[in-house]
Design a protein around this motif. Structure first.
Motif, PDB file in Angstrom:
ATOM      1  N   THR A  48       0.889  -1.433  -0.204  1.00 53.68           N
ATOM      2  CA  THR A  48      -0.023   0.035   0.051  1.00 53.68           C
ATOM      3  C   THR A  48       0.785   1.302   0.034  1.00 53.68           C
ATOM      4  OG1 THR A  48      -1.645  -1.176   1.272  1.00 53.68           O
ATOM      5  CG2 THR A  48      -1.796   1.080   1.245  1.00 53.68           C
ATOM      6  N   GLY A  49       1.915   1.286   0.902  1.00 54.05           N
ATOM      7  CA  GLY A  49       2.835   2.370   0.902  1.00 54.05           C
ATOM      8  C   GLY A  49       3.534   2.671  -0.485  1.00 54.05           C
ATOM      9  N   ALA A  50       3.687   1.693  -1.105  1.00 54.73           N
ATOM     10  CA  ALA A  50       4.672   1.745  -2.333  1.00 54.73           C
ATOM     11  C   ALA A  50       3.558   2.473  -3.558  1.00 54.73           C
ATOM     12  CB  ALA A  50       4.858   0.226  -2.873  1.00 54.73           C
ATOM     13  N   ILE A  51       2.355   1.974  -3.396  1.00 56.63           N
ATOM     14  CA  ILE A  51       1.417   2.446  -4.237  1.00 56.63           C
ATOM     15  C   ILE A  51       1.039   4.100  -4.357  1.00 56.63           C
ATOM     16  CG2 ILE A  51      -1.246   2.307  -5.125  1.00 56.63           C
ATOM     17  CD1 ILE A  51      -1.071  -0.777  -4.644  1.00 56.63           C
ATOM     18  N   LEU A  52       0.968   4.300  -2.715  1.00 60.51           N
ATOM     19  CA  LEU A  52       0.654   5.858  -2.364  1.00 60.51           C
ATOM     20  C   LEU A  52       1.687   6.502  -2.507  1.00 60.51           C
ATOM     21  CD1 LEU A  52      -1.063   5.118   1.111  1.00 60.51           C
ATOM     22  CD2 LEU A  52      -2.208   5.770  -1.190  1.00 60.51           C
ATOM     23  N   MET A  57       2.119  12.664  -6.062  1.00 58.97           N
ATOM     24  CA  MET A  57       1.693  13.872  -6.837  1.00 58.97           C
ATOM     25  C   MET A  57       0.275  14.245  -6.683  1.00 58.97           C
ATOM     26  SD  MET A  57       4.535  15.279  -7.449  1.00 58.97           S
ATOM     27  CE  MET A  57       3.840  16.644  -8.618  1.00 58.97           C
ATOM     28  N   ALA A  58      -0.570  13.074  -7.160  1.00 63.05           N
ATOM     29  CA  ALA A  58      -2.169  13.367  -7.098  1.00 63.05           C
ATOM     30  C   ALA A  58      -2.699  13.733  -5.764  1.00 63.05           C
ATOM     31  CB  ALA A  58      -2.756  12.032  -7.535  1.00 63.05           C
ATOM     32  N   MET A  59      -1.791  13.094  -4.509  1.00 64.66           N
ATOM     33  CA  MET A  59      -2.368  13.336  -3.450  1.00 64.66           C
ATOM     34  C   MET A  59      -2.196  14.820  -3.047  1.00 64.66           C
ATOM     35  SD  MET A  59      -1.430   9.654  -1.533  1.00 64.66           S
ATOM     36  CE  MET A  59      -1.992  10.230  -0.091  1.00 64.66           C
ATOM     37  N   MET A  60      -0.859  15.264  -3.500  1.00 64.76           N
ATOM     38  CA  MET A  60      -0.707  16.541  -3.090  1.00 64.76           C
ATOM     39  C   MET A  60      -1.607  17.633  -3.753  1.00 64.76           C
ATOM     40  SD  MET A  60       3.450  16.373  -3.589  1.00 64.76           S
ATOM     41  CE  MET A  60       3.697  18.135  -3.423  1.00 64.76           C
ATOM     42  N   VAL A  61      -2.047  17.346  -4.957  1.00 61.11           N
ATOM     43  CA  VAL A  61      -3.092  18.131  -5.658  1.00 61.11           C
ATOM     44  C   VAL A  61      -4.344  18.164  -4.933  1.00 61.11           C
ATOM     45  CG1 VAL A  61      -4.263  18.538  -7.706  1.00 61.11           C
ATOM     46  CG2 VAL A  61      -2.041  17.772  -7.828  1.00 61.11           C
ATOM     47  N   PHE A  62      -4.759  17.093  -4.316  1.00 64.49           N
ATOM     48  CA  PHE A  62      -6.138  16.810  -3.687  1.00 64.49           C
ATOM     49  C   PHE A  62      -5.691  16.261  -2.535  1.00 64.49           C
ATOM     50  CE2 PHE A  62      -7.024  15.766  -8.082  1.00 64.49           C
ATOM     51  CZ  PHE A  62      -7.857  16.646  -8.604  1.00 64.49           C
ATOM     52  N   PRO A  63      -5.191  17.410  -1.525  1.00 65.40           N
ATOM     53  CA  PRO A  63      -4.771  16.769  -0.116  1.00 65.40           C
ATOM     54  C   PRO A  63      -5.919  16.392   0.807  1.00 65.40           C
ATOM     55  CG  PRO A  63      -4.700  19.209  -0.374  1.00 65.40           C
ATOM     56  CD  PRO A  63      -4.805  18.798  -1.822  1.00 65.40           C
ATOM     57  N   GLY A  64      -7.079  16.892   0.586  1.00 64.44           N
ATOM     58  CA  GLY A  64      -8.367  16.441   1.330  1.00 64.44           C
ATOM     59  C   GLY A  64      -8.802  15.165   1.182  1.00 64.44           C
ATOM     60  N   PHE A  65      -8.266  14.573   0.123  1.00 68.25           N
ATOM     61  CA  PHE A  65      -8.764  12.917  -0.137  1.00 68.25           C
ATOM     62  C   PHE A  65      -7.666  12.183   0.112  1.00 68.25           C
ATOM     63  CE2 PHE A  65     -11.276  15.728  -3.059  1.00 68.25           C
ATOM     64  CZ  PHE A  65     -12.673  15.271  -2.929  1.00 68.25           C
ATOM     65  N   ALA A  66      -6.513  12.798   0.573  1.00 70.30           N
ATOM     66  CA  ALA A  66      -5.305  11.848   0.830  1.00 70.30           C
ATOM     67  C   ALA A  66      -5.704  10.481   1.983  1.00 70.30           C
ATOM     68  CB  ALA A  66      -4.362  12.644   1.404  1.00 70.30           C
ATOM     69  N   SER A  67      -6.340  10.899   3.067  1.00 71.48           N
ATOM     70  CA  SER A  67      -6.654   9.991   4.070  1.00 71.48           C
ATOM     71  C   SER A  67      -7.564   8.909   3.760  1.00 71.48           C
ATOM     72  CB  SER A  67      -7.065  10.714   5.468  1.00 71.48           C
ATOM     73  OG  SER A  67      -7.489   9.702   6.304  1.00 71.48           O
ATOM     74  N   ALA A  68      -8.568   9.436   2.878  1.00 75.97           N
ATOM     75  CA  ALA A  68      -9.765   8.529   2.439  1.00 75.97           C
ATOM     76  C   ALA A  68      -9.169   7.619   1.266  1.00 75.97           C
ATOM     77  CB  ALA A  68     -11.027   9.154   1.776  1.00 75.97           C
ATOM     78  N   LEU A  69      -8.341   8.165   0.435  1.00 76.16           N
ATOM     79  CA  LEU A  69      -7.670   7.416  -0.744  1.00 76.16           C
ATOM     80  C   LEU A  69      -6.567   6.360   0.064  1.00 76.16           C
ATOM     81  CD1 LEU A  69      -7.165   7.019  -3.756  1.00 76.16           C
ATOM     82  CD2 LEU A  69      -5.314   8.673  -3.720  1.00 76.16           C
ATOM     83  N   GLY A  70      -5.906   6.631   0.955  1.00 74.11           N
ATOM     84  CA  GLY A  70      -5.363   5.665   1.639  1.00 74.11           C
ATOM     85  C   GLY A  70      -5.955   4.643   2.079  1.00 74.11           C
ATOM     86  N   PHE A  71      -7.127   4.791   2.915  1.00 77.30           N
ATOM     87  CA  PHE A  71      -7.963   3.663   3.321  1.00 77.30           C
ATOM     88  C   PHE A  71      -8.293   2.822   2.214  1.00 77.30           C
ATOM     89  CE2 PHE A  71      -8.358   6.097   7.208  1.00 77.30           C
ATOM     90  CZ  PHE A  71      -7.783   5.186   8.180  1.00 77.30           C
TER      91      PHE A  71
END
Length: 265
Positions: A48-52, A57-71
């Motif tokens: 999971t860490g490797a994929i994240l 870059m995408a998570m930096m553009v949408f920081p609000g979705f970072a946590s949800a995307l990680g789960f």
């Protein structure tokens, strides 16, 4: 047959064949399954860490979705890891392989995609409220150490053991029938379930009482003639005929193949 210490500690699961012959499997205990889960969890977290990291870059553009995307990614990797490996490795993941465990159906045969998917998709419920508390309690209350996912899929987790091919199979290798390409090719086309039954019977023959042994090999001998579309040579007993089929399934010493005389107990 005397129970081994592992058997007494972990419990057993007995399968009764249509020929009324019992095969016993040693159930995996909670502790060994927990260790296997820890190793698998570590692998899933690293994956999971490797994929994240790749999606950073995408998570930096949408920081609000970072946590949800990680789960979401974690659960997708977790489900995919368990389903894919248990299907491809006949009921094993890396953790189970290291700990010598395997998931099988309650009937004693290997699981398929359907069973792997059911037992893994139920993991979020088994994990509640934390550290598999629901699944652990269900396994302790179950007579076969089944968590909810296992109950849903009709599966159990058992310990594996390697059994050496008995000398009778080596003796059967001297039969001229094994040099017949037609016989060998038809044996190689047997289904996975038929192969497991033949090898299990050959490896466990000494564990059976004589009456059960005769009944089992009589039924197997008749069934193998049907599956192979070949008549059993008159000079061979049903047991020797079955051992010949087993000898054709086991690779010759030194052959480069991953198939082995492995059975679960």
């Amino acid at each position: 047959m005397t129970d081994t210490p592992d058997t007494l500690l972990d419990g057993t699961h007995t399968v009764l064949t249509p020929e009324y012959v019992e095969f016993r499997f040693t159930l995996a205990g909670i502790y060994s399954r927990f260790l296997a889960w820890l190793l698998d969890t570590l692998i899933v977290m690293v994956g999971t860490g490797a994929i994240l990291s790749g999606l950073s870059m995408a998570m930096m553009v949408f920081p609000g979705f970072a946590s949800a995307l990680g789960f979401v990614i974690y659960f997708l990797v977790d489900w995919g890891y368990g389903i894919a490996l248990e299907t491809a490795w006949s009921g094993r993941t890396v953790g189970k392989r290291v700990m010598g465990l395997r998931v099988i159906q309650r009937s004693g045969v290997r699981i398929g995609f359907y069973h792997a998917a059911l037992r893994n998709l139920a993991r979020p419920v088994d994990r509640l409220p934390f550290l598999y508390l629901v699944g652990g309690v269900a396994a302790l209350l179950s007579g076969s150490y089944q968590r909810l996912g296992d109950m849903l899929a009709g599966t159990i987790v058992v310990r594996e053991r390697r059994l050496k091919a008995p000398s009778a199979i080596g003796a059967a290798a001297g039969e001229g029938l094994l040099a017949d390409p037609l016989f060998v090719s038809r044996v190689k086309r047997l289904s996975a379930e038929a192969r497991e039954l033949v090898l299990s019977a050959a490896l466990r023959r000494e564990e059976l009482r004589m009456e059960a042994r005769l009944r089992l090999f009589s039924a197997l001998g008749t069934k193998l003639q049907e599956l192979l579309a070949m008549e059993k040579p008159a000079h061979l007993s049903d047991e020797k005929w079955t051992l010949l089929v087993a000898a054709a399934l086991i690779p010759a010493p030194g052959a480069r193949t991953s198939t082995g005389a492995r059975a679960v107990a």
